[in-house]
Scaffold this motif. Structure first.
Motif, PDB file in Angstrom:
ATOM      1  N   PHE A 334       0.820  -1.210   0.000  1.00 51.53           N
ATOM      2  CA  PHE A 334       0.000   0.000   0.000  1.00 51.53           C
ATOM      3  C   PHE A 334       0.857   1.265   0.000  1.00 51.53           C
ATOM      4  CE2 PHE A 334      -2.826   3.263   1.788  1.00 51.53           C
ATOM      5  CZ  PHE A 334      -3.955   3.074   0.999  1.00 51.53           C
ATOM      6  N   GLU A 335       2.146   1.130   0.281  1.00 49.23           N
ATOM      7  CA  GLU A 335       3.004   2.318   0.303  1.00 49.23           C
ATOM      8  C   GLU A 335       2.986   3.035  -1.048  1.00 49.23           C
ATOM      9  OE1 GLU A 335       6.913   1.417   1.659  1.00 49.23           O
ATOM     10  OE2 GLU A 335       6.253   0.682   3.617  1.00 49.23           O
ATOM     11  N   ARG A 336       2.944   2.254  -2.139  1.00 45.68           N
ATOM     12  CA  ARG A 336       2.888   2.878  -3.458  1.00 45.68           C
ATOM     13  C   ARG A 336       1.565   3.621  -3.639  1.00 45.68           C
ATOM     14  NH1 ARG A 336       2.146   0.109  -9.340  1.00 45.68           N
ATOM     15  NH2 ARG A 336       0.153  -0.358  -8.349  1.00 45.68           N
ATOM     16  N   THR A 337       0.463   3.014  -3.172  1.00 51.77           N
ATOM     17  CA  THR A 337      -0.849   3.663  -3.275  1.00 51.77           C
ATOM     18  C   THR A 337      -0.867   4.954  -2.478  1.00 51.77           C
ATOM     19  OG1 THR A 337      -1.923   1.508  -3.533  1.00 51.77           O
ATOM     20  CG2 THR A 337      -3.322   3.351  -2.878  1.00 51.77           C
ATOM     21  N   ALA A 338      -0.281   4.917  -1.268  1.00 48.01           N
ATOM     22  CA  ALA A 338      -0.220   6.126  -0.441  1.00 48.01           C
ATOM     23  C   ALA A 338       0.562   7.223  -1.149  1.00 48.01           C
ATOM     24  CB  ALA A 338       0.409   5.797   0.911  1.00 48.01           C
ATOM     25  N   SER A 339       1.662   6.837  -1.795  1.00 50.42           N
ATOM     26  CA  SER A 339       2.465   7.811  -2.527  1.00 50.42           C
ATOM     27  C   SER A 339       1.657   8.423  -3.668  1.00 50.42           C
ATOM     28  CB  SER A 339       3.722   7.130  -3.076  1.00 50.42           C
ATOM     29  OG  SER A 339       4.461   8.024  -3.881  1.00 50.42           O
ATOM     30  N   ARG A 340       0.888   7.584  -4.355  1.00 46.47           N
ATOM     31  CA  ARG A 340       0.064   8.093  -5.451  1.00 46.47           C
ATOM     32  C   ARG A 340      -1.046   9.009  -4.938  1.00 46.47           C
ATOM     33  NH1 ARG A 340      -0.512   3.582 -10.313  1.00 46.47           N
ATOM     34  NH2 ARG A 340       1.631   3.902 -11.029  1.00 46.47           N
ATOM     35  N   LEU A 341      -1.665   8.635  -3.830  1.00 46.91           N
ATOM     36  CA  LEU A 341      -2.710   9.486  -3.246  1.00 46.91           C
ATOM     37  C   LEU A 341      -2.141  10.843  -2.859  1.00 46.91           C
ATOM     38  CD1 LEU A 341      -4.583   6.902  -0.997  1.00 46.91           C
ATOM     39  CD2 LEU A 341      -5.518   8.078  -2.999  1.00 46.91           C
ATOM     40  N   ARG A 342      -0.913  10.846  -2.358  1.00 47.24           N
ATOM     41  CA  ARG A 342      -0.274  12.109  -1.984  1.00 47.24           C
ATOM     42  C   ARG A 342       0.016  12.941  -3.243  1.00 47.24           C
ATOM     43  NH1 ARG A 342      -0.488  14.804   2.432  1.00 47.24           N
ATOM     44  NH2 ARG A 342      -0.089  12.911   3.640  1.00 47.24           N
ATOM     45  N   GLU A 343       0.523  12.294  -4.280  1.00 44.45           N
ATOM     46  CA  GLU A 343       0.828  13.001  -5.529  1.00 44.45           C
ATOM     47  C   GLU A 343      -0.433  13.588  -6.146  1.00 44.45           C
ATOM     48  OE1 GLU A 343       2.823  12.064  -9.919  1.00 44.45           O
ATOM     49  OE2 GLU A 343       2.920  10.572  -8.323  1.00 44.45           O
ATOM     50  N   MET A 344      -1.551  12.845  -6.034  1.00 48.08           N
ATOM     51  CA  MET A 344      -2.798  13.290  -6.650  1.00 48.08           C
ATOM     52  C   MET A 344      -3.439  14.474  -5.931  1.00 48.08           C
ATOM     53  SD  MET A 344      -4.218   9.458  -7.460  1.00 48.08           S
ATOM     54  CE  MET A 344      -5.768   9.815  -8.296  1.00 48.08           C
ATOM     55  N   GLN A 345      -2.866  14.850  -4.774  1.00 46.27           N
ATOM     56  CA  GLN A 345      -3.374  16.027  -4.069  1.00 46.27           C
ATOM     57  C   GLN A 345      -2.755  17.324  -4.595  1.00 46.27           C
ATOM     58  OE1 GLN A 345      -3.408  15.763   0.282  1.00 46.27           O
ATOM     59  NE2 GLN A 345      -3.328  13.534   0.131  1.00 46.27           N
ATOM     60  N   ALA A 346      -1.726  17.203  -5.431  1.00 41.23           N
ATOM     61  CA  ALA A 346      -1.023  18.391  -5.916  1.00 41.23           C
ATOM     62  C   ALA A 346      -1.950  19.273  -6.728  1.00 41.23           C
ATOM     63  CB  ALA A 346       0.176  17.965  -6.755  1.00 41.23           C
ATOM     64  N   ALA A 347      -1.754  20.588  -6.616  1.00 44.09           N
ATOM     65  CA  ALA A 347      -2.637  21.548  -7.282  1.00 44.09           C
ATOM     66  C   ALA A 347      -2.643  21.375  -8.782  1.00 44.09           C
ATOM     67  CB  ALA A 347      -2.206  22.971  -6.919  1.00 44.09           C
ATOM     68  N   GLU A 348      -1.497  20.952  -9.349  1.00 40.89           N
ATOM     69  CA  GLU A 348      -1.412  20.859 -10.812  1.00 40.89           C
ATOM     70  C   GLU A 348      -1.769  19.485 -11.334  1.00 40.89           C
ATOM     71  OE1 GLU A 348       2.578  19.789  -9.055  1.00 40.89           O
ATOM     72  OE2 GLU A 348       1.015  21.291  -8.724  1.00 40.89           O
ATOM     73  N   TRP A 349      -2.240  18.557 -10.457  1.00 38.91           N
ATOM     74  CA  TRP A 349      -2.523  17.211 -10.905  1.00 38.91           C
ATOM     75  C   TRP A 349      -3.569  17.196 -12.020  1.00 38.91           C
ATOM     76  CZ3 TRP A 349      -0.650  12.520 -10.888  1.00 38.91           C
ATOM     77  CH2 TRP A 349      -1.473  11.458 -11.265  1.00 38.91           C
ATOM     78  N   GLY A 350      -3.216  16.590 -13.143  1.00 34.28           N
ATOM     79  CA  GLY A 350      -4.145  16.468 -14.263  1.00 34.28           C
ATOM     80  C   GLY A 350      -4.369  17.741 -15.034  1.00 34.28           C
ATOM     81  N   ALA A 351      -3.629  18.808 -14.698  1.00 34.96           N
ATOM     82  CA  ALA A 351      -3.905  20.107 -15.319  1.00 34.96           C
ATOM     83  C   ALA A 351      -3.614  20.135 -16.802  1.00 34.96           C
ATOM     84  CB  ALA A 351      -3.090  21.207 -14.632  1.00 34.96           C
ATOM     85  N   ASN A 352      -2.668  19.326 -17.236  1.00 33.74           N
ATOM     86  CA  ASN A 352      -2.252  19.408 -18.632  1.00 33.74           C
ATOM     87  C   ASN A 352      -2.780  18.262 -19.475  1.00 33.74           C
ATOM     88  OD1 ASN A 352      -0.653  21.740 -18.193  1.00 33.74           O
ATOM     89  ND2 ASN A 352       0.929  20.462 -17.268  1.00 33.74           N
ATOM     90  N   GLU A 353      -3.720  17.516 -18.936  1.00 32.08           N
ATOM     91  CA  GLU A 353      -4.242  16.371 -19.669  1.00 32.08           C
ATOM     92  C   GLU A 353      -5.281  16.802 -20.691  1.00 32.08           C
ATOM     93  OE1 GLU A 353      -3.174  13.042 -19.500  1.00 32.08           O
ATOM     94  OE2 GLU A 353      -1.641  14.212 -18.555  1.00 32.08           O
ATOM     95  N   GLY A 354      -5.411  15.977 -21.751  1.00 31.24           N
ATOM     96  CA  GLY A 354      -6.456  16.197 -22.753  1.00 31.24           C
ATOM     97  C   GLY A 354      -6.163  17.298 -23.709  1.00 31.24           C
TER      98      GLY A 354
END
Length: 354
Positions: A334-354
């Motif tokens: 789960f450590e990898r999942t926790a790291s991803r959950l933390r990364e997904m909290q960043a303000a710019e997450w997904g900003a440049n997609e699509g």
């Protein structure tokens, strides 16, 4: 009858939306269709039915207001219209084709298209994108039948038509559909400089602990800001099963941890979910351990699907990601999942997609 521009300016005046020059420039494209459909039929025994207006393919970056303009357009129509997410619509088409084949219909595309065209005059789609070869192989014939029946198509997309199903398997068989879009739809870019969806979330807290009444209150406020109180049910058809999200609006959904991880869902369900959404709100993520091992495994699979698809995540949980799963089988993984959950909290997450 009020025009699309009238409805837009009324929303600006009420403060529901901010005026945007690019959005205002796009309004006549919608109004052209609304006005044509509002024309009363000409009377007379030998009068030919009027040609349906050319549809619209509006593309642009995520969060530029395409879905909002589509909602506004549909609200002004006085003819039967279907507003749907393109992915969910195609899932329904596949499900109906499967049913008809089971009844012995060798080529079900034509009757499926007829059922759609008999029920609506306008199809209004959010986020047309083709990632599945099964979609790619049928959309051309499906929409040829719909256009022949006079159905008007208005759709949004994050991609220009030439980039649909880009690098897909047997793409040469899909190219005629791209040409059909260019012929039957006005292709127009919504080139707003502002990503309104990202602006609403930029700098905002998106992971709330603990999952209590205060967290729910804060998530309620975010959800209201994103949806303006407009919700519907999204039904995804996955391998013959139905996955329902009762709280959905414009590629954004809200559900409880139990709804998504407490039921017998698997990777295919989560991939379909991630493909259909740009924002997901998950409430009530509990502490994870050996006692809810199966739910924890599903949650890991869900987060992986959301992460890879760059879906914006808003969540309430019993603890911060690093403290959600601290003992029992699976805690190390789960450590990898926790790291991803933390990364997904960043303000710019997904900003440049699509």
């Amino acid at each position: 009858m009020k025009t699309v521009q009238d409805h837009y300016e009324a929303r600006v005046a009420s403060g529901r939306i901010k005026p945007d020059p690019a959005q205002r420039e796009a309004l006549p494209a919608f109004e052209r269709i609304r006005a044509a459909l509002a024309e009363p039929p000409k009377r007379g025994l030998f009068r030919k039915a009027p040609e349906p207006p050319k549809g619209l393919y509006m593309w642009g970056g995520v969060g530029r207001g395409k879905s909002m303009l589509m909602d506004l357009f549909v609200d002004t129509l006085n003819v039967p219209a279907r507003r749907a997410h393109f992915h969910a619509f195609m899932q329904e088409i596949h499900s109906e084709m499967h049913r008809l084949r089971g009844e012995g219909v060798a080529d079900p595309i034509k009757p499926v298209a007829k059922a759609v065209s008999d029920s609506v005059k306008v199809l209004a789609f959010d986020e047309m994108q083709i990632t599945d070869i099964t979609d790619a192989m049928i959309v051309g014939r499906l929409f040829e039948h719909l256009f022949e029946a006079g159905t008007v198509l208005v759709t949004t997309s994050n991609r220009v038509p030439d980039d649909l199903y880009k690098d897909g398997l047997n793409r040469q068989l899909f190219v005629p559909f791209i040409e059909l879009i260019k012929d039957r739809l006005e292709v127009r870019e919504l080139a707003s400089e502002t990503d309104y969806r990202q602006d609403r979330l930029a700098g905002a807290q998106v992971f709330f602990t603990p999952a209590n009444a205060e967290s729910r209150k804060q998530i309620d406020a975010i959800w209201e800001e994103l949806t303006h109180g407009s919700e519907e049910t999204l039904t995804l058809h996955v391998k013959g099963r139905k996955l329902e999200l009762p709280r959905y609006h414009n590629a954004m959904a809200r559900a409880s941890f139990y709804d998504l991880c407490g039921k017998m869902l698997g990777p295919a369900d989560y991939l379909a979910l991630a493909d259909a959404l740009r924002v997901l709100v998950i409430e009530g993520i509990p502490a994870l351990s050996r006692h809810n091992f199966n739910e924890a495994k599903r949650f890991v699979t869900l987060v992986d699907a959301l992460y890879e698809a760059k879906v914006r995540l808003i969540a309430s949980a019993a603890a911060q990601p690093e403290s959600l799963y601290i003992e029992g089988a699976g805690s190390f993984e789960f450590e990898r999942t926790a790291s991803r959950l933390r990364e997904m909290q960043a303000a710019e997450w997904g900003a440049n997609e699509g």
